[in-house]
Motif scaffolding. Structure first.
Motif, PDB file in Angstrom:
ATOM      1  N   GLY A 164       7.624  -1.249 -23.869  1.00  0.00           N
ATOM      2  CA  GLY A 164       6.368  -1.680 -23.275  1.00  0.00           C
ATOM      3  C   GLY A 164       5.532  -0.535 -22.725  1.00  0.00           C
ATOM      4  N   SER A 165       6.197   0.490 -22.253  1.00  0.00           N
ATOM      5  CA  SER A 165       5.468   1.663 -21.752  1.00  0.00           C
ATOM      6  C   SER A 165       6.146   2.916 -22.282  1.00  0.00           C
ATOM      7  N   TRP A 166       5.466   4.030 -22.125  1.00  0.00           N
ATOM      8  CA  TRP A 166       5.982   5.296 -22.653  1.00  0.00           C
ATOM      9  C   TRP A 166       6.225   6.273 -21.506  1.00  0.00           C
ATOM     10  N   ASP A 167       6.901   5.803 -20.462  1.00  0.00           N
ATOM     11  CA  ASP A 167       7.291   6.692 -19.368  1.00  0.00           C
ATOM     12  C   ASP A 167       8.781   6.972 -19.490  1.00  0.00           C
ATOM     13  N   THR A 168       9.251   7.983 -18.807  1.00  0.00           N
ATOM     14  CA  THR A 168      10.628   8.434 -18.997  1.00  0.00           C
ATOM     15  C   THR A 168      11.649   7.342 -18.683  1.00  0.00           C
ATOM     16  N   GLU A 169      11.369   6.493 -17.697  1.00  0.00           N
ATOM     17  CA  GLU A 169      12.320   5.437 -17.358  1.00  0.00           C
ATOM     18  C   GLU A 169      12.454   4.429 -18.500  1.00  0.00           C
ATOM     19  N   ALA A 170      11.335   4.000 -19.063  1.00  0.00           N
ATOM     20  CA  ALA A 170      11.361   3.043 -20.172  1.00  0.00           C
ATOM     21  C   ALA A 170      11.999   3.667 -21.407  1.00  0.00           C
ATOM     22  N   LEU A 171      11.709   4.931 -21.634  1.00  0.00           N
ATOM     23  CA  LEU A 171      12.271   5.626 -22.795  1.00  0.00           C
ATOM     24  C   LEU A 171      13.782   5.763 -22.670  1.00  0.00           C
ATOM     25  N   GLU A 172      14.229   6.120 -21.481  1.00  0.00           N
ATOM     26  CA  GLU A 172      15.672   6.238 -21.263  1.00  0.00           C
ATOM     27  C   GLU A 172      16.356   4.887 -21.458  1.00  0.00           C
ATOM     28  N   ALA A 173      15.774   3.831 -20.940  1.00  0.00           N
ATOM     29  CA  ALA A 173      16.357   2.497 -21.099  1.00  0.00           C
ATOM     30  C   ALA A 173      16.447   2.121 -22.577  1.00  0.00           C
ATOM     31  N   ALA A 174      15.418   2.422 -23.348  1.00  0.00           N
ATOM     32  CA  ALA A 174      15.406   2.091 -24.777  1.00  0.00           C
ATOM     33  C   ALA A 174      16.500   2.841 -25.526  1.00  0.00           C
ATOM     34  N   VAL A 175      16.666   4.123 -25.231  1.00  0.00           N
ATOM     35  CA  VAL A 175      17.671   4.939 -25.922  1.00  0.00           C
ATOM     36  C   VAL A 175      19.081   4.538 -25.474  1.00  0.00           C
ATOM     37  N   ARG A 176      19.259   4.269 -24.196  1.00  0.00           N
ATOM     38  CA  ARG A 176      20.576   3.840 -23.703  1.00  0.00           C
ATOM     39  C   ARG A 176      20.988   2.502 -24.326  1.00  0.00           C
ATOM     40  N   THR A 177      20.025   1.616 -24.536  1.00  0.00           N
ATOM     41  CA  THR A 177      20.322   0.337 -25.171  1.00  0.00           C
ATOM     42  C   THR A 177      20.868   0.548 -26.577  1.00  0.00           C
ATOM     43  N   VAL A 178      20.281   1.475 -27.311  1.00  0.00           N
ATOM     44  CA  VAL A 178      20.760   1.775 -28.661  1.00  0.00           C
ATOM     45  C   VAL A 178      22.191   2.302 -28.601  1.00  0.00           C
ATOM     46  N   ALA A 179      22.460   3.210 -27.688  1.00  0.00           N
ATOM     47  CA  ALA A 179      23.813   3.759 -27.553  1.00  0.00           C
ATOM     48  C   ALA A 179      24.805   2.649 -27.210  1.00  0.00           C
ATOM     49  N   ASP A 180      24.446   1.805 -26.252  1.00  0.00           N
ATOM     50  CA  ASP A 180      25.331   0.712 -25.861  1.00  0.00           C
ATOM     51  C   ASP A 180      25.585  -0.237 -27.032  1.00  0.00           C
ATOM     52  N   ASP A 181      24.524  -0.602 -27.728  1.00  0.00           N
ATOM     53  CA  ASP A 181      24.649  -1.521 -28.865  1.00  0.00           C
ATOM     54  C   ASP A 181      25.507  -0.930 -29.986  1.00  0.00           C
ATOM     55  N   ALA A 182      25.422   0.387 -30.159  1.00  0.00           N
ATOM     56  CA  ALA A 182      26.199   1.065 -31.208  1.00  0.00           C
ATOM     57  C   ALA A 182      27.631   1.374 -30.755  1.00  0.00           C
ATOM     58  N   GLY A 183      27.893   1.197 -29.463  1.00  0.00           N
ATOM     59  CA  GLY A 183      29.226   1.489 -28.942  1.00  0.00           C
ATOM     60  C   GLY A 183      29.542   2.968 -28.889  1.00  0.00           C
ATOM     61  N   VAL A 184      28.498   3.787 -28.664  1.00  0.00           N
ATOM     62  CA  VAL A 184      28.688   5.234 -28.589  1.00  0.00           C
ATOM     63  C   VAL A 184      28.150   5.756 -27.267  1.00  0.00           C
ATOM     64  N   LYS A 185      28.534   6.962 -26.925  1.00  0.00           N
ATOM     65  CA  LYS A 185      28.000   7.602 -25.723  1.00  0.00           C
ATOM     66  C   LYS A 185      26.555   8.009 -25.953  1.00  0.00           C
ATOM     67  N   LEU A 186      25.823   8.164 -24.887  1.00  0.00           N
ATOM     68  CA  LEU A 186      24.414   8.525 -24.972  1.00  0.00           C
ATOM     69  C   LEU A 186      24.193   9.791 -25.800  1.00  0.00           C
ATOM     70  N   GLY A 187      25.063  10.771 -25.654  1.00  0.00           N
ATOM     71  CA  GLY A 187      24.922  12.024 -26.394  1.00  0.00           C
ATOM     72  C   GLY A 187      24.938  11.847 -27.900  1.00  0.00           C
ATOM     73  N   ALA A 188      25.671  10.848 -28.385  1.00  0.00           N
ATOM     74  CA  ALA A 188      25.736  10.594 -29.830  1.00  0.00           C
ATOM     75  C   ALA A 188      24.399  10.119 -30.380  1.00  0.00           C
ATOM     76  N   VAL A 189      23.554   9.599 -29.501  1.00  0.00           N
ATOM     77  CA  VAL A 189      22.204   9.185 -29.890  1.00  0.00           C
ATOM     78  C   VAL A 189      21.197  10.272 -29.523  1.00  0.00           C
ATOM     79  N   ALA A 190      21.370  10.856 -28.343  1.00  0.00           N
ATOM     80  CA  ALA A 190      20.398  11.834 -27.842  1.00  0.00           C
ATOM     81  C   ALA A 190      20.381  13.125 -28.663  1.00  0.00           C
ATOM     82  N   GLN A 191      21.530  13.575 -29.146  1.00  0.00           N
ATOM     83  CA  GLN A 191      21.557  14.827 -29.907  1.00  0.00           C
ATOM     84  C   GLN A 191      20.802  14.721 -31.239  1.00  0.00           C
ATOM     85  N   PRO A 192      21.039  13.690 -32.064  1.00  0.00           N
ATOM     86  CA  PRO A 192      20.232  13.564 -33.282  1.00  0.00           C
ATOM     87  C   PRO A 192      18.756  13.337 -32.961  1.00  0.00           C
ATOM     88  N   LEU A 193      18.499  12.605 -31.881  1.00  0.00           N
ATOM     89  CA  LEU A 193      17.116  12.377 -31.467  1.00  0.00           C
ATOM     90  C   LEU A 193      16.439  13.700 -31.106  1.00  0.00           C
TER      91      LEU A 193
END
Length: 104
Positions: A38-67
């Motif tokens: 809904g917004s493009w601030d760091t809090e919303a962005l972090e929540a969006a990326v963390r959701t992907v990590a949680d849904d994939a069953g991986v640690k945040l770094g496994a998503v953040a590094q390729p990103l």
């Protein structure tokens, strides 16, 4: 320097390695999640990326590094949520799309 690079980004060797394996699928999920943010601030962005990590069953770094590699073309950068915010929605999504569509 990542702010002024033009697409498609030239990847350094370390960044290219981060984009192998499951990375394109994770980037596709991140793209979808960020596009729906809904917004493009760091809090919303972090929540969006963390959701992907949680849904994939991986640690945040496994998503953040390729990103990070997709956004900057490098293995290291400032904080990934700051990078997303600084690049803006359109450029961030375009850089992610460039890397998620590459063959594995």
């Amino acid at each position: 320097m990542f702010l002024f690079r033009t697409r498609p980004l030239d990847l350094d060797e370390g960044a290219a390695a981060l984009l192998e394996g499951d990375a394109p699928a994770l980037l596709a999920a991140v793209h979808t999640s960020l596009d729906a943010a809904g917004s493009w601030d760091t809090e919303a962005l972090e929540a969006a990326v963390r959701t992907v990590a949680d849904d994939a069953g991986v640690k945040l770094g496994a998503v953040a590094q390729p990103l990070r590699a997709a956004l900057t073309g490098r293995r290291t950068s400032p904080g990934i949520f700051d990078v997303l915010a600084l690049l803006g929605r359109e450029e961030s999504l375009a850089r992610i799309a460039d890397q998620m569509t590459k063959p594995a």
